[in-house]
Design a protein around this motif. Structure first.
Motif, PDB file in Angstrom:
ATOM      1  N   HIS A 137       0.865  -1.177   0.000  1.00 26.46           N
ATOM      2  CA  HIS A 137       0.000   0.000   0.000  1.00 26.46           C
ATOM      3  C   HIS A 137       0.908   1.236   0.000  1.00 26.46           C
ATOM      4  CE1 HIS A 137      -3.070   2.842   0.660  1.00 26.46           C
ATOM      5  NE2 HIS A 137      -2.631   3.188   1.868  1.00 26.46           N
ATOM      6  N   LEU A 138       0.728   2.089  -0.995  1.00 26.10           N
ATOM      7  CA  LEU A 138       1.604   3.246  -1.138  1.00 26.10           C
ATOM      8  C   LEU A 138       0.992   4.457  -0.456  1.00 26.10           C
ATOM      9  CD1 LEU A 138       2.510   2.750  -4.884  1.00 26.10           C
ATOM     10  CD2 LEU A 138       3.791   2.034  -2.872  1.00 26.10           C
ATOM     11  N   SER A 139       1.819   5.151   0.327  1.00 28.05           N
ATOM     12  CA  SER A 139       1.317   6.344   1.005  1.00 28.05           C
ATOM     13  C   SER A 139       2.395   7.419   1.001  1.00 28.05           C
ATOM     14  CB  SER A 139       0.923   6.002   2.451  1.00 28.05           C
ATOM     15  OG  SER A 139       2.070   5.591   3.172  1.00 28.05           O
ATOM     16  N   GLY A 140       2.027   8.623   1.498  1.00 29.14           N
ATOM     17  CA  GLY A 140       3.006   9.708   1.580  1.00 29.14           C
ATOM     18  C   GLY A 140       3.600  10.012   0.216  1.00 29.14           C
ATOM     19  N   PRO A 141       4.922  10.261   0.164  1.00 30.60           N
ATOM     20  CA  PRO A 141       5.549  10.652  -1.110  1.00 30.60           C
ATOM     21  C   PRO A 141       5.685   9.494  -2.090  1.00 30.60           C
ATOM     22  CG  PRO A 141       7.212  10.425   0.583  1.00 30.60           C
ATOM     23  CD  PRO A 141       5.887  10.247   1.272  1.00 30.60           C
ATOM     24  N   GLN A 142       5.247   8.294  -1.690  1.00 29.00           N
ATOM     25  CA  GLN A 142       5.312   7.161  -2.622  1.00 29.00           C
ATOM     26  C   GLN A 142       4.010   6.972  -3.384  1.00 29.00           C
ATOM     27  OE1 GLN A 142       6.609   3.979   0.023  1.00 29.00           O
ATOM     28  NE2 GLN A 142       8.716   4.414  -0.579  1.00 29.00           N
ATOM     29  N   THR A 143       3.004   7.761  -3.055  1.00 30.85           N
ATOM     30  CA  THR A 143       1.710   7.652  -3.730  1.00 30.85           C
ATOM     31  C   THR A 143       1.864   8.060  -5.194  1.00 30.85           C
ATOM     32  OG1 THR A 143       0.730   8.332  -1.642  1.00 30.85           O
ATOM     33  CG2 THR A 143      -0.723   8.343  -3.568  1.00 30.85           C
ATOM     34  N   PRO A 144       1.269   7.304  -6.112  1.00 32.70           N
ATOM     35  CA  PRO A 144       1.399   7.646  -7.532  1.00 32.70           C
ATOM     36  C   PRO A 144       1.045   9.099  -7.831  1.00 32.70           C
ATOM     37  CG  PRO A 144       0.409   5.497  -7.298  1.00 32.70           C
ATOM     38  CD  PRO A 144       0.541   6.043  -5.904  1.00 32.70           C
ATOM     39  N   SER A 145       1.894   9.743  -8.614  1.00 34.51           N
ATOM     40  CA  SER A 145       1.717  11.098  -9.171  1.00 34.51           C
ATOM     41  C   SER A 145       1.864  12.258  -8.187  1.00 34.51           C
ATOM     42  CB  SER A 145       0.365  11.247  -9.897  1.00 34.51           C
ATOM     43  OG  SER A 145       0.281  10.311 -10.947  1.00 34.51           O
ATOM     44  N   VAL A 146       2.037  12.006  -6.881  1.00 32.42           N
ATOM     45  CA  VAL A 146       2.032  13.144  -5.945  1.00 32.42           C
ATOM     46  C   VAL A 146       3.251  14.053  -6.090  1.00 32.42           C
ATOM     47  CG1 VAL A 146       0.508  12.097  -4.214  1.00 32.42           C
ATOM     48  CG2 VAL A 146       2.995  11.754  -4.034  1.00 32.42           C
ATOM     49  N   LEU A 147       4.397  13.510  -6.524  1.00 32.41           N
ATOM     50  CA  LEU A 147       5.595  14.359  -6.693  1.00 32.41           C
ATOM     51  C   LEU A 147       5.586  15.030  -8.064  1.00 32.41           C
ATOM     52  CD1 LEU A 147       8.290  12.146  -4.932  1.00 32.41           C
ATOM     53  CD2 LEU A 147       6.635  13.753  -3.965  1.00 32.41           C
ATOM     54  N   TRP A 148       5.055  14.330  -9.056  1.00 34.61           N
ATOM     55  CA  TRP A 148       4.807  14.986 -10.352  1.00 34.61           C
ATOM     56  C   TRP A 148       3.931  16.218 -10.112  1.00 34.61           C
ATOM     57  CZ3 TRP A 148       5.305  15.925 -15.440  1.00 34.61           C
ATOM     58  CH2 TRP A 148       4.226  16.519 -16.100  1.00 34.61           C
ATOM     59  N   ASN A 149       2.870  16.053  -9.345  1.00 37.16           N
ATOM     60  CA  ASN A 149       1.915  17.139  -9.114  1.00 37.16           C
ATOM     61  C   ASN A 149       2.556  18.338  -8.427  1.00 37.16           C
ATOM     62  OD1 ASN A 149      -0.150  15.573 -10.160  1.00 37.16           O
ATOM     63  ND2 ASN A 149      -0.907  14.896  -8.164  1.00 37.16           N
ATOM     64  N   ALA A 150       3.384  18.091  -7.401  1.00 41.16           N
ATOM     65  CA  ALA A 150       3.874  19.181  -6.549  1.00 41.16           C
ATOM     66  C   ALA A 150       5.266  19.678  -6.889  1.00 41.16           C
ATOM     67  CB  ALA A 150       3.853  18.734  -5.080  1.00 41.16           C
ATOM     68  N   MET A 151       6.106  18.829  -7.524  1.00 40.48           N
ATOM     69  CA  MET A 151       7.508  19.209  -7.726  1.00 40.48           C
ATOM     70  C   MET A 151       7.924  19.336  -9.193  1.00 40.48           C
ATOM     71  SD  MET A 151       9.242  16.997  -4.618  1.00 40.48           S
ATOM     72  CE  MET A 151      10.883  17.761  -4.742  1.00 40.48           C
ATOM     73  N   ILE A 152       7.199  18.690 -10.117  1.00 41.73           N
ATOM     74  CA  ILE A 152       7.554  18.768 -11.544  1.00 41.73           C
ATOM     75  C   ILE A 152       6.551  19.633 -12.307  1.00 41.73           C
ATOM     76  CG2 ILE A 152       7.998  17.460 -13.662  1.00 41.73           C
ATOM     77  CD1 ILE A 152      10.130  17.096 -11.423  1.00 41.73           C
ATOM     78  N   HIS A 153       5.259  19.369 -12.135  1.00 42.55           N
ATOM     79  CA  HIS A 153       4.246  20.144 -12.861  1.00 42.55           C
ATOM     80  C   HIS A 153       4.429  21.660 -12.702  1.00 42.55           C
ATOM     81  CE1 HIS A 153       0.240  21.778 -13.868  1.00 42.55           C
ATOM     82  NE2 HIS A 153       0.274  20.849 -14.795  1.00 42.55           N
ATOM     83  N   PRO A 154       4.762  22.171 -11.484  1.00 41.33           N
ATOM     84  CA  PRO A 154       4.958  23.621 -11.352  1.00 41.33           C
ATOM     85  C   PRO A 154       6.119  24.162 -12.186  1.00 41.33           C
ATOM     86  CG  PRO A 154       4.657  22.610  -9.198  1.00 41.33           C
ATOM     87  CD  PRO A 154       4.827  21.490 -10.174  1.00 41.33           C
ATOM     88  N   LEU A 155       7.065  23.303 -12.575  1.00 40.03           N
ATOM     89  CA  LEU A 155       8.256  23.770 -13.298  1.00 40.03           C
ATOM     90  C   LEU A 155       8.086  23.758 -14.821  1.00 40.03           C
ATOM     91  CD1 LEU A 155      11.014  21.829 -11.275  1.00 40.03           C
ATOM     92  CD2 LEU A 155      10.238  24.181 -10.915  1.00 40.03           C
ATOM     93  N   LEU A 156       6.932  23.292 -15.300  1.00 39.44           N
ATOM     94  CA  LEU A 156       6.789  23.056 -16.742  1.00 39.44           C
ATOM     95  C   LEU A 156       6.965  24.307 -17.587  1.00 39.44           C
ATOM     96  CD1 LEU A 156       3.842  20.473 -16.904  1.00 39.44           C
ATOM     97  CD2 LEU A 156       6.309  20.045 -16.953  1.00 39.44           C
ATOM     98  N   ASN A 157       6.706  25.499 -17.019  1.00 35.01           N
ATOM     99  CA  ASN A 157       6.863  26.735 -17.797  1.00 35.01           C
ATOM    100  C   ASN A 157       8.324  27.152 -17.935  1.00 35.01           C
ATOM    101  OD1 ASN A 157       4.111  26.794 -17.908  1.00 35.01           O
ATOM    102  ND2 ASN A 157       3.845  28.434 -16.428  1.00 35.01           N
ATOM    103  N   MET A 158       9.215  26.454 -17.256  1.00 35.31           N
ATOM    104  CA  MET A 158      10.633  26.799 -17.301  1.00 35.31           C
ATOM    105  C   MET A 158      11.244  26.272 -18.608  1.00 35.31           C
ATOM    106  SD  MET A 158      13.360  25.569 -14.411  1.00 35.31           S
ATOM    107  CE  MET A 158      12.977  26.626 -13.053  1.00 35.31           C
ATOM    108  N   THR A 159      11.990  27.102 -19.309  1.00 35.51           N
ATOM    109  CA  THR A 159      12.687  26.620 -20.510  1.00 35.51           C
ATOM    110  C   THR A 159      13.948  25.881 -20.052  1.00 35.51           C
ATOM    111  OG1 THR A 159      11.906  28.593 -21.676  1.00 35.51           O
ATOM    112  CG2 THR A 159      13.603  27.273 -22.770  1.00 35.51           C
ATOM    113  N   LEU A 160      14.089  24.623 -20.479  1.00 36.09           N
ATOM    114  CA  LEU A 160      15.198  23.774 -20.018  1.00 36.09           C
ATOM    115  C   LEU A 160      16.123  23.381 -21.164  1.00 36.09           C
ATOM    116  CD1 LEU A 160      13.485  21.126 -17.671  1.00 36.09           C
ATOM    117  CD2 LEU A 160      14.690  23.220 -17.008  1.00 36.09           C
ATOM    118  N   ARG A 161      17.367  23.040 -20.801  1.00 38.40           N
ATOM    119  CA  ARG A 161      18.330  22.483 -21.757  1.00 38.40           C
ATOM    120  C   ARG A 161      18.416  20.968 -21.637  1.00 38.40           C
ATOM    121  NH1 ARG A 161      20.509  20.887 -25.374  1.00 38.40           N
ATOM    122  NH2 ARG A 161      22.342  21.567 -26.523  1.00 38.40           N
TER     123      ARG A 161
END
Length: 523
Positions: free
Chosen positions: A239-263
């Motif tokens: 049973h996955l909980s906390g930061p191991q729950t599917p998509s929770v880190l994508w939601n909070a740590m990657i999705h907010p950065l999508l507007n950043m231009t990256l190399r």
């Protein structure tokens, strides 16, 4: 401005345009001004604040490398100015605890921290560990705002900031490129790939719609059939909980950065998936890469290239004696079961092989990532805590980053004739009369040590399960290894190399190339 724009930052240089965004009164017009030395205006842009989100976005004209510049956003009589801004290349570094390990925790710490002052044009930023059940527009919290590197902010503490692999990669790239490099860390220890994947990416691998449910995994379908020679043991469901729950880190740590231009992106993750959905990684990893690329390209209004260069570290070692081959299987799945990258399933990727960078005496071997933070004590009430009894956190991050930066130079920057990967076999020819197997490699070989179990052959009469037997090395020529097939008869169904959790001692695997890069494991 949004949370991850600030003094001392690096914005992506030409040929791309850096995307900038922030907040304002819906309907108002925001004027963005880029000024050089002495206040000379270099560029002016206007953007209307969209309702109901109250955000504005603009793409700057492509800028040459260099600086310093100031960036001012004006709305009516209010204005905010960011200073000491440079244009260069921006790299995102993500993953679990081996990416989160700081410069304070690695080999030659004092030397590395003292060197920080020599690299004022490598700028660093760290997002705080955070999770969310919905996709966030901006970061919840920042651990380190954009900063010029110092001994203090590179070695803030264990598994906090700043990432050693990220810092060293940026430093080595700066030494090769000689222009500013911006490093963005978004990592959290003890987290599986599912937590960093969007629901879209998880569905691409046949995962259930209700990925957050306790039965997550019960209805999984493998999208790529396993090689018949692989033992297809599937990890027990947890049973996955906390930061191991599917998509929770994508939601909070990657999705907010999508507007950043990256190399480019650097990724060091996979240890958690040696005990969770190991044999789906050959789908979940390519799906994450493709999904991040699509999302960063769209989020930056097409400025981040569609095939964003994506580098990763193949898992290092953990325990000398292992109950199964989950580490070996995961390393293979990191290459989408093709052994080397880039390949058809993982275009524009590069890999740092780390199987030979073991560290039995690392004091961080027993680090226990918990459900709510990095490095918590093992909790009886938290079944997702993983007790790492071996040394899963090797301290030699210099070689990891060196190998990673070679791949970046070759794949992301297109350096011709730069050797960035170790030797890989192209064919194996059976010499039945002498019971030998001749394996031909892509590069000139350096034979480091004789290890009876480095190569193994599958000799059983049926495909699964394989009866793997050692195939000792009897001769090594410039591009060929000859193996003895004692006990195998005439039936050889499979061949594998370095297929173990701990395949060799430190920098002493069997085969390297003349540049000192190890041959990767294969099956």
């Amino acid at each position: 401005f949004a949370s991850y724009y600030g003094d001392h930052m690096v914005l992506q240089k030409e040929p791309a345009g850096a995307m900038v965004w922030g907040y304002g009164e819906p309907g108002a017009v925001v004027t963005m001004v880029v000024s050089g030395d002495g206040g000379l205006i270099v560029m002016k842009k206007t953007a209307r604040v969209k309702g109901p989100s109250g955000t504005w976005t603009t793409v700057l004209d492509p800028m040459d490398r260099g600086g310093p510049y100031t960036l001012t956003a004006r709305q009516g009589s209010e204005n905010v100015t960011l200073r000491d801004i440079y244009f260069g290349d921006v790299w995102l570094c993500s993953g679990q605890s081996n990416m989160a390990m700081t410069v304070l925790q690695i080999a030659n710490t004092s030397q590395e921290l003292a060197a920080a002052a020599r690299y004022p044009y490598v700028r660093i930023f760290a997002a705080a560990p955070a999770r969310s059940d919905v996709e966030l527009e901006d970061l919840k919290q920042i651990d380190l705002p954009w900063s010029i590197p110092t001994a203090e902010n590179l070695g803030h503490g264990n598994f906090t900031y700043f990432s050693a692999v990220c810092w060293l990669l940026g430093r080595y790239l700066y030494e090769a490129l000689r222009y500013p490099v911006g490093l963005v860390e978004a990592a959290w220890g003890g987290t599986p790939i599912e937590a960093w994947s969007s629901q879209r990416a998880l569905r691409a691998c046949g995962l259930l719609e209700d990925v957050g449910s306790p039965s997550f995994g019960a209805g999984l379908v493998l999208c790529i059939p396993l090689s018949p020679a692989l033992s297809s043991s599937i990890s027990p469901h947890r049973h996955l909980s906390g930061p191991q729950t599917p998509s929770v880190l994508w939601n909070a740590m990657i999705h907010p950065l999508l507007n950043m231009t990256l190399r480019g992106v650097a990724w060091y993750q996979g240890e958690d998936n040696t005990v969770l959905h190991t044999d789906w990684y050959n789908c979940t990893f390519p799906a994450l890469i493709a999904d991040w690329r699509r999302a960063f390209h769209a989020g930056s209004a097409g400025q981040t290239e569609p095939l964003l260069p994506f580098g990763f570290v193949q898992l290092s070692s953990y325990r000398r004696q292992s109950p199964d081959d989950s580490f070996a299987r995961l390393r293979w799945h990191q290459t989408a079961d093709l052994g080397v990258v880039p390949n058809a399933r993982l275009p524009r990727t590069f890999m740092a092989v780390a199987v030979d960078l073991c560290d039995e005496h690392s004091p961080y071997g027993r680090q226990v990532p918990g459900s709510e933070g990095v490095g918590m004590k093992l909790s009886a009430t938290n079944p997702t805590s993983l007790l790492f009894l071996g040394s899963i956190h090797p301290r030699d991050k210099q070689n990891v980053a060196h190998r990673l930066h070679l791949g970046a130079r070759a794949v992301a920057y297109g350096e011709k004739d730069l050797v960035f990967q170790g030797p890989y076999p192209t064919r194996a020819v059976l010499d039945m009369t002498r019971a030998l197997l001749n394996v031909t490699y892509t590069q000139e070989l350096v034979f480091c040590r004789r290890d009876a179990r480095a190569f193994e052959v599958c000799c059983s009469s049926q495909l699964s399960p394989c009866g793997w037997l050692p195939a000792p090395v009897v001769a090594v020529e410039s591009h060929t290894v000859t193996l003895a097939l004692a006990g195998c008869g005439t039936l050889v169904l499979g061949l594998r190399y370095a297929w173990a959790e701990w395949p060799c001692e430190y920098r002493s695997c069997t085969l390297y190339n003349t540049q000192g890069l190890p041959a990767p494991p294969f099956l």
